[in-house]
Each structure stands twice: as structure tokens, then as C-alpha cells.
Write a protein that holds these residues in place. Structure first.
Motif, PDB file in Angstrom:
ATOM      1  N   LEU A  26       0.494  -1.333   0.370  1.00 22.27           N
ATOM      2  CA  LEU A  26       0.293  -0.145   0.197  1.00 22.27           C
ATOM      3  C   LEU A  26       0.502   1.356  -0.072  1.00 22.27           C
ATOM      4  N   ARG A  51      -5.412  11.164  -2.323  1.00 22.05           N
ATOM      5  CA  ARG A  51      -5.391   9.853  -2.395  1.00 22.05           C
ATOM      6  C   ARG A  51      -4.143   8.697  -2.293  1.00 22.05           C
ATOM      7  N   GLU A  52      -2.981   9.230  -3.051  1.00 25.22           N
ATOM      8  CA  GLU A  52      -1.521   8.472  -3.037  1.00 25.22           C
ATOM      9  C   GLU A  52      -1.306   8.677  -1.528  1.00 25.22           C
ATOM     10  N   ARG A  66      -3.214   6.451   0.627  1.00 26.44           N
ATOM     11  CA  ARG A  66      -3.329   5.191   0.591  1.00 26.44           C
ATOM     12  C   ARG A  66      -1.588   4.804   1.363  1.00 26.44           C
ATOM     13  N   GLN A  67      -0.607   5.425   1.334  1.00 24.54           N
ATOM     14  CA  GLN A  67       0.933   5.240   1.522  1.00 24.54           C
ATOM     15  C   GLN A  67       0.587   5.907   3.620  1.00 24.54           C
ATOM     16  N   GLY A  95      -2.032   5.002   5.460  1.00 24.18           N
ATOM     17  CA  GLY A  95      -2.020   3.582   5.626  1.00 24.18           C
ATOM     18  C   GLY A  95      -1.354   2.429   5.725  1.00 24.18           C
ATOM     19  N   GLY A  96      -0.287   2.765   4.660  1.00 26.81           N
ATOM     20  CA  GLY A  96       0.234   1.448   4.286  1.00 26.81           C
ATOM     21  C   GLY A  96       1.859   1.464   5.686  1.00 26.81           C
ATOM     22  N   ARG A 150      -4.040  -6.222  -5.067  1.00 27.48           N
ATOM     23  CA  ARG A 150      -5.162  -5.451  -4.572  1.00 27.48           C
ATOM     24  C   ARG A 150      -5.163  -3.948  -5.282  1.00 27.48           C
ATOM     25  N   LEU A 151      -4.072  -3.581  -5.463  1.00 26.87           N
ATOM     26  CA  LEU A 151      -3.760  -2.133  -5.799  1.00 26.87           C
ATOM     27  C   LEU A 151      -4.059  -2.616  -7.374  1.00 26.87           C
TER      28      LEU A 151
END
Length: 348
Positions: free
Chosen positions: A101, A285-286, A289-290, A292-293, A340-341
């Protein structure tokens, strides 16, 4: 050590060997997620095969030094603590998924930040925070209850297990395993004709064992004032962040030197290639995601007692039981995250 504090010596060991890792990331394309992604979706196994040389070199050099009494493997956390398979599987899987992610592991984020990628700084900071949240913050009681860390008084590794059953020295078993990894890497034609990749992979393996060697010598010279540790990039990111902010929280240590060394090596490598440039995130959004990852990596790396480098390279070089299980879980988690990505779980 009467002139230079023991912590400064430890930081110097981390700085020098970490710099080699940073250079390898920028000049030798050493990257865990990149290796997985290239093999899965790019039809290129060269980055993946470089891991065989990393492990072959790390295992052989670590056990040669151990056989000469230069490294005490039992003093490393990978053998000094009882292995918890559940922690390796769950922590490794969580770390791998978060790595996909975020687009990088902690080490990869450091290397990219050293090349001017400001997005990676966010990943580094978030890993640092959530690593310490899990290590000594609000999640630590739950972690201690679910994954208790119990000291061990015996070796927990494949070399010593094989030596017991085969009646040979652990060094012999380790060299056979190292030879197997080397043959696996060199059996791939495109990798075999890539001397730059082979050379940097060997440099990574030597940097891994060199760190263990230097810290073992320092542990002996300081009468146990510092622990025997190697390169890993989850909790050490938090320790470095604390040191940068306070200059006192834990003081100078191998962790601080290791992190700064990777940054320095990555900067020098990107400057040498002419690829240094400032980059920022343009897509919220990127960035989300980063973040969260990175949070998942911070939690997973602490639970698994290491990241893709900590378990995948350092622990693997000691042939600890935890290493292949954790690395397999990281790869599985990363593969799931990449699917998933990229593929979105859509049917073929």
C-alpha cells in the motif's frame, strides 16, 4: 572507548554499514517490493534473484565469523528470544500488505527520501510513530499479552538444528545453504550476466554480517553495555526520530547510525547517478494509502521482530527459524496488496 562513548562507536558501525545499504538501493536496485513487483508483473526476476546472492553472502560470512568466535549469535534477538510462529506470520503478513500500500518498506522509503522523494518522508515518520505505539505505547500491553517475548538459552536456527542431526559443525550446514542460494541466483541467465547487480548484492550481504560483527566486538569490549543487533528498519526509525528531536532519548546508537547511513548512502548514490530530484505527493488518495500502509508496517514490523531487511536479510543471515517464515509472510502480504492495487481482485 575512554575517549569516544560506546554509543558513538555503535552509531559509527551503523553509519558505515548502513551507507553501503543505501548505495546498494540506489546503484544496485536493491529493493524488496521492487523485486516482488518486477517478478510478479514485469516478467523480470533479476531483482528477486539478487536476494539469493544477498543471503548466500550474508549466511556464509556470518557463520564464518561465528566459527572464528567473532559473532555470538545467541546474543542477537533472533536467537536470544523464543520464536513465536504466530507473530512471524501475522506480523509479517501485516507488514507485507502495508508495504504494498505504501509503495515501499521502511528501508526503501529511507532510500527514496535520500534521493529527494518527500513522500517517503511521510512513510518514514508514520512507521516511526506506529512502531513505537506498538513497542512501548498504547498497543504495547496488547502486544505483550498476545505475543509475549520469552528469553531463550539455546540457538534457534537451522544451522545448529542440522548440525545436531547430521553430526557436523553449524558452519558446514550454513555453507551448504549459502551455496544453494547462490546456485539458485546464478541459474538465471539474465541475472548471471549482470555483474553490477551481483556485486551490489554481495555488498549488501557483507554489510549485514559486518554490522553483526562490529556490534559483537563492541558488545565484548563494552562488557555488554550495548546489545548485538543488526540492520532493521521499523523500531530504529522511531529511535532515530526521537534522537533527532531530543538528542538524548536513548542517545547515539547503532539504530541512529544505521538510519542516517542509509540516508547518506542513498543521497550519494542518487547524486552519482544524477537522479536526485525533489518530489512531492500530488494525489491525496495516494498519500492516504501510503499513510495507511506505513501504519500497518509499523505495527507488523514490531510484532514480527523485524522488517523485510531485519528478518529477511539480517535474521536470515543467522539462519534463525523466524526468518524464512516471516519473509514468506511478508512476500504473501505484499503479493496480496499488489494484486489489490494492480488487479483489483477482478476475475481473469
Amino acid at each position: 572507548m575512554e575517549v569516544i562513548p560506546v554509543g558513538a562507536w555503535a552509531a559509527l558501525i551503523g553509519l558505515v554499514t548502513g551507507c553501503v545499504l543505501g548505495l546498494a538501493a540506489r546503484l544496485g536496485d536493491f529493493c524488496t517490493l521492487g523485486a516482488i513487483e518486477s517478478a510478479m508483473y514485469g516478467g523480470d526476476q533479476r531483482r528477486l534473484r539478487s536476494w539469493g546472492i544477498v543471503l548466500a553472502t550474508g549466511i556464509a560470512s556470518t557463520y564464518l565469523l561465528a566459527a572464528m568466535g567473532q559473532i555470538d549469535l545467541l546474543k542477537t534477538p533472533y536467537h536470544g528470544l523464543q520464536w513465536n510462529p504466530l507473530a512471524s506470520i501475522l506480523g509479517g503478513g501485516l507488514f507485507g500488505y502495508g508495504m504494498a500500500l505504501a509503495g515501499n518498506c521502511g528501508f526503501g522509503a529511507l532510500a527514496r527520501f535520500g534521493g529527494g522523494d518527500l513522500r517517503s518522508l511521510v512513510v518514514v515518520v508514520v512507521i516511526s510513530i506506529f512502531g513505537f505505539v506498538t513497542l512501548s505505547g498504547p498497543l504495547s500491553p496488547l502486544r505483550d499479552w498476545v505475543f509475549p517475548q520469552v528469553p531463550s538459552d539455546h540457538m534457534q536456527g537451522f544451522a545448529h538444528l542440522g548440525a545436531t542431526y547430521l553430526g557436523v559443525s553449524p558452519l558446514v550446514v550454513a555453507l551448504v545453504i549459502a551455496a544453494g542460494f547462490a546456485l539458485w541466483s546464478l541459474s538465471h541467465g539474465p541475472f548471471r550476466v549482470a555483474p553490477r547487480r551481483i556485486g551490489w548484492a554481495m555488498a549488501v550481504g557483507l554489510a549485514i554480517s559486518g554490522a553483526l560483527w562490529g556490534m559483537s566486538l563492541l558488545n565484548t569490549a563494552s562488557f555488554g553495555a550495548v546489545d548485538v543487533e543488526g540492520h532493521t528498519f521499523t523500531a530504529p526509525l522511531g529511535r532515530t526520530l526521537m534522537w533527532v528531536m531530543t538528542s538524548s532519548a536513548g542517545g547515539l546508537s547503532f539504530s541512529v547510525g544505521s538510519v542516517l547511513g542509509v540516508l547518506l548512502g542513498a543521497f550519494l548514490g542518487s547524486w552519482r547517478k544524477g537522479t536526485f530530484r525533489w518530489e512531492a505527493c500530488e494525489d491525496p488518495r495516494e498519500l492516504g494509502r501510503q499513510v495507511g500502509g506505513a501504519a500497518l508496517m509499523g505495527i507488523g514490523g514490531v510484532v514480527a521482530l523485524g522488517c523485510s531487511v531485519g528478518q529477511g536479510a539480517t535474521a536470515f543471515s543467522t539462519l534463525a527459524y523466524s526468518a524464512p517464515v516471516t519473509l514468506a509472510a511478508i512476500v504473501a502480504g505484499a503479493a496480496l496488496g499488489l494484486r489489490r492495487l494492480i488487479a483489483g481482485f477482478q476475475p481473469d
